[in-house]
Design a protein around this motif. Sequence first.
Motif, PDB file in Angstrom:
ATOM      1  N   UNK A 110       0.770  -1.056  -0.063  1.00 39.10           N
ATOM      2  CA  UNK A 110       0.061  -0.089   0.074  1.00 39.10           C
ATOM      3  C   UNK A 110       0.849   1.202   0.122  1.00 39.10           C
ATOM      4  N   UNK A 111      -0.081   2.390  -0.108  1.00 35.00           N
ATOM      5  CA  UNK A 111       0.744   3.684  -0.185  1.00 35.00           C
ATOM      6  C   UNK A 111       1.631   3.906   0.833  1.00 35.00           C
ATOM      7  N   UNK A 112       0.954   3.675   2.120  1.00 35.57           N
ATOM      8  CA  UNK A 112       1.615   4.133   3.390  1.00 35.57           C
ATOM      9  C   UNK A 112       3.116   3.295   3.447  1.00 35.57           C
ATOM     10  N   UNK A 113       3.009   2.080   2.960  1.00 31.48           N
ATOM     11  CA  UNK A 113       4.345   1.250   3.027  1.00 31.48           C
ATOM     12  C   UNK A 113       5.300   1.858   2.293  1.00 31.48           C
ATOM     13  N   UNK A 114       4.925   2.433   0.759  1.00 30.31           N
ATOM     14  CA  UNK A 114       5.848   2.887  -0.034  1.00 30.31           C
ATOM     15  C   UNK A 114       6.476   4.271   0.757  1.00 30.31           C
ATOM     16  N   UNK A 115       5.603   4.883   1.346  1.00 32.93           N
ATOM     17  CA  UNK A 115       6.131   6.414   2.056  1.00 32.93           C
ATOM     18  C   UNK A 115       7.083   5.934   3.334  1.00 32.93           C
ATOM     19  N   UNK A 116       6.798   4.885   3.983  1.00 29.56           N
ATOM     20  CA  UNK A 116       7.479   4.551   5.417  1.00 29.56           C
ATOM     21  C   UNK A 116       8.807   3.842   4.645  1.00 29.56           C
ATOM     22  N   UNK A 117       8.555   3.081   3.679  1.00 29.06           N
ATOM     23  CA  UNK A 117       9.984   2.671   3.113  1.00 29.06           C
ATOM     24  C   UNK A 117      11.190   3.574   2.502  1.00 29.06           C
ATOM     25  N   UNK A 118      10.580   4.689   1.984  1.00 26.61           N
ATOM     26  CA  UNK A 118      11.263   5.647   1.423  1.00 26.61           C
ATOM     27  C   UNK A 118      11.922   6.621   2.525  1.00 26.61           C
ATOM     28  N   UNK A 119      11.094   6.625   3.481  1.00 29.18           N
ATOM     29  CA  UNK A 119      11.484   7.650   4.761  1.00 29.18           C
ATOM     30  C   UNK A 119      12.548   6.642   5.401  1.00 29.18           C
ATOM     31  N   UNK A 120      12.465   5.353   5.530  1.00 24.44           N
ATOM     32  CA  UNK A 120      13.222   4.592   6.386  1.00 24.44           C
ATOM     33  C   UNK A 120      14.508   4.208   5.500  1.00 24.44           C
ATOM     34  N   UNK A 121      14.528   4.317   4.184  1.00 22.40           N
ATOM     35  CA  UNK A 121      15.723   4.587   3.413  1.00 22.40           C
ATOM     36  C   UNK A 121      16.712   5.649   3.626  1.00 22.40           C
ATOM     37  N   UNK A 122      15.771   6.601   3.404  1.00 20.35           N
ATOM     38  CA  UNK A 122      16.385   7.995   3.732  1.00 20.35           C
ATOM     39  C   UNK A 122      17.302   8.067   5.069  1.00 20.35           C
ATOM     40  N   UNK A 123      16.374   7.728   6.094  1.00 21.29           N
ATOM     41  CA  UNK A 123      16.961   7.710   7.382  1.00 21.29           C
ATOM     42  C   UNK A 123      18.039   6.680   7.643  1.00 21.29           C
ATOM     43  N   UNK A 124      18.179   5.549   6.929  1.00 27.51           N
ATOM     44  CA  UNK A 124      19.209   4.714   7.009  1.00 27.51           C
ATOM     45  C   UNK A 124      20.450   5.202   6.358  1.00 27.51           C
ATOM     46  N   UNK A 125      20.209   6.049   4.998  1.00 25.50           N
ATOM     47  CA  UNK A 125      21.543   6.660   4.532  1.00 25.50           C
ATOM     48  C   UNK A 125      21.934   7.785   5.411  1.00 25.50           C
ATOM     49  N   UNK A 126      21.208   8.290   6.108  1.00 24.00           N
ATOM     50  CA  UNK A 126      21.780   9.338   7.224  1.00 24.00           C
ATOM     51  C   UNK A 126      22.347   8.823   8.323  1.00 24.00           C
ATOM     52  N   UNK A 127      21.803   7.741   8.885  1.00 28.04           N
ATOM     53  CA  UNK A 127      22.435   6.796  10.015  1.00 28.04           C
ATOM     54  C   UNK A 127      23.652   6.406   9.633  1.00 28.04           C
ATOM     55  N   UNK A 128      23.718   5.720   8.259  1.00 30.51           N
ATOM     56  CA  UNK A 128      25.097   5.106   7.899  1.00 30.51           C
ATOM     57  C   UNK A 128      26.243   6.276   7.720  1.00 30.51           C
ATOM     58  N   UNK A 129      25.828   7.326   7.437  1.00 29.67           N
ATOM     59  CA  UNK A 129      26.789   8.478   7.260  1.00 29.67           C
ATOM     60  C   UNK A 129      27.376   8.703   8.803  1.00 29.67           C
ATOM     61  N   UNK A 130      26.290   8.964   9.597  1.00 29.54           N
ATOM     62  CA  UNK A 130      26.717   9.184  10.904  1.00 29.54           C
ATOM     63  C   UNK A 130      27.511   8.087  11.730  1.00 29.54           C
ATOM     64  N   UNK A 131      27.339   7.038  11.321  1.00 34.04           N
ATOM     65  CA  UNK A 131      27.968   5.952  12.220  1.00 34.04           C
ATOM     66  C   UNK A 131      29.536   6.047  11.708  1.00 34.04           C
ATOM     67  N   UNK A 132      29.631   6.211  10.452  1.00 29.36           N
ATOM     68  CA  UNK A 132      30.933   6.122  10.037  1.00 29.36           C
ATOM     69  C   UNK A 132      31.888   7.187  10.768  1.00 29.36           C
ATOM     70  N   UNK A 133      31.301   8.185  11.601  1.00 25.00           N
ATOM     71  CA  UNK A 133      32.001   9.080  12.330  1.00 25.00           C
ATOM     72  C   UNK A 133      32.601   8.251  13.466  1.00 25.00           C
ATOM     73  N   UNK A 134      31.498   7.476  14.213  1.00 27.87           N
ATOM     74  CA  UNK A 134      32.024   6.509  15.468  1.00 27.87           C
ATOM     75  C   UNK A 134      32.745   5.404  15.199  1.00 27.87           C
ATOM     76  N   UNK A 135      32.433   4.774  14.101  1.00 28.92           N
ATOM     77  CA  UNK A 135      33.271   3.592  13.856  1.00 28.92           C
ATOM     78  C   UNK A 135      34.177   3.660  12.642  1.00 28.92           C
ATOM     79  N   UNK A 136      34.273   4.622  11.955  1.00 32.39           N
ATOM     80  CA  UNK A 136      35.306   4.680  10.927  1.00 32.39           C
ATOM     81  C   UNK A 136      35.024   4.155   9.813  1.00 32.39           C
TER      82      UNK A 136
END
Length: 99
Positions: free
Chosen positions: A73-99
Amino acid sequence: MADGSAADAARSVGGIVGLLVIAWLLSMNRKAIRPRVVFAALGMQVAIGALILFVPIGNTVLGAVVGGRFGAGRLHVVAAATLSNLMSATIAGLFIGFG
Protein backbone atom coordinates in the motif's frame (compact mmCIF):
# COMPACT_ATOMS: atom_id res chain seq x y z
CA MET A 1 36.03 7.03 6.68
CA ALA A 2 34.96 5.16 3.59
CA ASP A 3 33.76 7.85 1.23
CA GLY A 4 33.60 10.90 3.50
CA SER A 5 36.14 13.40 4.62
CA ALA A 6 37.09 14.92 7.94
CA ALA A 7 34.89 17.90 7.07
CA ASP A 8 31.90 15.57 6.63
CA ALA A 9 32.60 13.95 9.99
CA ALA A 10 32.95 17.34 11.68
CA ARG A 11 29.68 18.49 10.11
CA SER A 12 27.88 15.39 11.37
CA VAL A 13 29.21 15.71 14.91
CA GLY A 14 28.41 19.43 14.79
CA GLY A 15 24.84 18.59 13.79
CA ILE A 16 24.39 16.22 16.72
CA VAL A 17 25.88 18.74 19.15
CA GLY A 18 23.79 21.50 17.59
CA LEU A 19 20.55 19.56 18.03
CA LEU A 20 21.41 18.82 21.66
CA VAL A 21 22.18 22.50 22.32
CA ILE A 22 18.94 23.63 20.64
CA ALA A 23 16.96 21.14 22.73
CA TRP A 24 18.67 22.40 25.88
CA LEU A 25 18.05 26.05 24.96
CA LEU A 26 14.36 25.41 24.27
CA SER A 27 13.90 23.46 27.49
CA MET A 28 11.60 25.02 30.08
CA ASN A 29 13.40 23.25 32.95
CA ARG A 30 17.09 22.94 32.13
CA LYS A 31 17.99 21.65 35.57
CA ALA A 32 15.83 18.57 34.95
CA ILE A 33 17.98 17.48 32.00
CA ARG A 34 20.26 14.66 33.08
CA PRO A 35 23.36 14.23 30.92
CA ARG A 36 23.56 10.55 31.82
CA VAL A 37 20.11 9.93 30.29
CA VAL A 38 20.91 12.01 27.19
CA PHE A 39 24.17 10.19 26.54
CA ALA A 40 22.61 6.79 27.26
CA ALA A 41 19.92 7.46 24.64
CA LEU A 42 22.55 8.64 22.16
CA GLY A 43 24.57 5.50 22.87
CA MET A 44 21.52 3.30 22.26
CA GLN A 45 20.95 4.98 18.90
CA VAL A 46 24.55 4.30 17.93
CA ALA A 47 24.19 0.68 19.10
CA ILE A 48 21.03 0.14 17.04
CA GLY A 49 22.77 1.63 14.02
CA ALA A 50 25.75 -0.64 14.56
CA LEU A 51 23.42 -3.62 14.84
CA ILE A 52 21.87 -2.77 11.49
CA LEU A 53 25.20 -2.09 9.82
CA PHE A 54 27.47 -4.77 11.21
CA VAL A 55 25.27 -7.72 12.24
CA PRO A 56 23.97 -9.79 9.31
CA ILE A 57 20.49 -10.40 10.78
CA GLY A 58 19.96 -6.69 11.40
CA ASN A 59 20.97 -5.89 7.86
CA THR A 60 18.69 -8.63 6.51
CA VAL A 61 15.65 -7.40 8.45
CA LEU A 62 16.25 -3.82 7.34
CA GLY A 63 16.62 -4.95 3.73
CA ALA A 64 13.34 -6.85 3.96
CA VAL A 65 11.50 -3.82 5.36
CA VAL A 66 12.95 -1.38 2.85
CA GLY A 67 12.58 -3.87 -0.01
CA GLY A 68 8.84 -4.09 0.55
CA ARG A 69 8.56 -7.70 1.68
CA PHE A 70 6.37 -6.70 4.63
CA GLY A 71 3.00 -5.07 3.96
CA ALA A 72 1.71 -3.22 0.94
CA GLY A 73 0.00 0.00 0.00
CA ARG A 74 0.78 3.68 -0.24
CA LEU A 75 1.70 4.08 3.43
CA HIS A 76 4.25 1.29 3.09
CA VAL A 77 5.87 3.03 0.12
CA VAL A 78 6.16 6.31 2.04
CA ALA A 79 7.45 4.52 5.13
CA ALA A 80 9.99 2.56 3.09
CA ALA A 81 11.27 5.73 1.39
CA THR A 82 11.51 7.50 4.73
CA LEU A 83 13.31 4.57 6.31
CA SER A 84 15.69 4.37 3.37
CA ASN A 85 16.55 8.06 3.72
CA LEU A 86 16.93 7.68 7.46
CA MET A 87 19.25 4.71 7.01
CA SER A 88 21.40 6.66 4.56
CA ALA A 89 21.79 9.41 7.14
CA THR A 90 22.41 6.86 9.91
CA ILE A 91 25.12 5.12 7.93
CA ALA A 92 26.85 8.42 7.25
CA GLY A 93 26.65 9.31 10.94
CA LEU A 94 27.90 5.94 12.13
CA PHE A 95 31.04 6.20 10.07
CA ILE A 96 31.98 9.04 12.40
CA GLY A 97 32.04 6.77 15.40
CA PHE A 98 33.18 3.54 13.83
CA GLY A 99 35.28 4.73 10.94
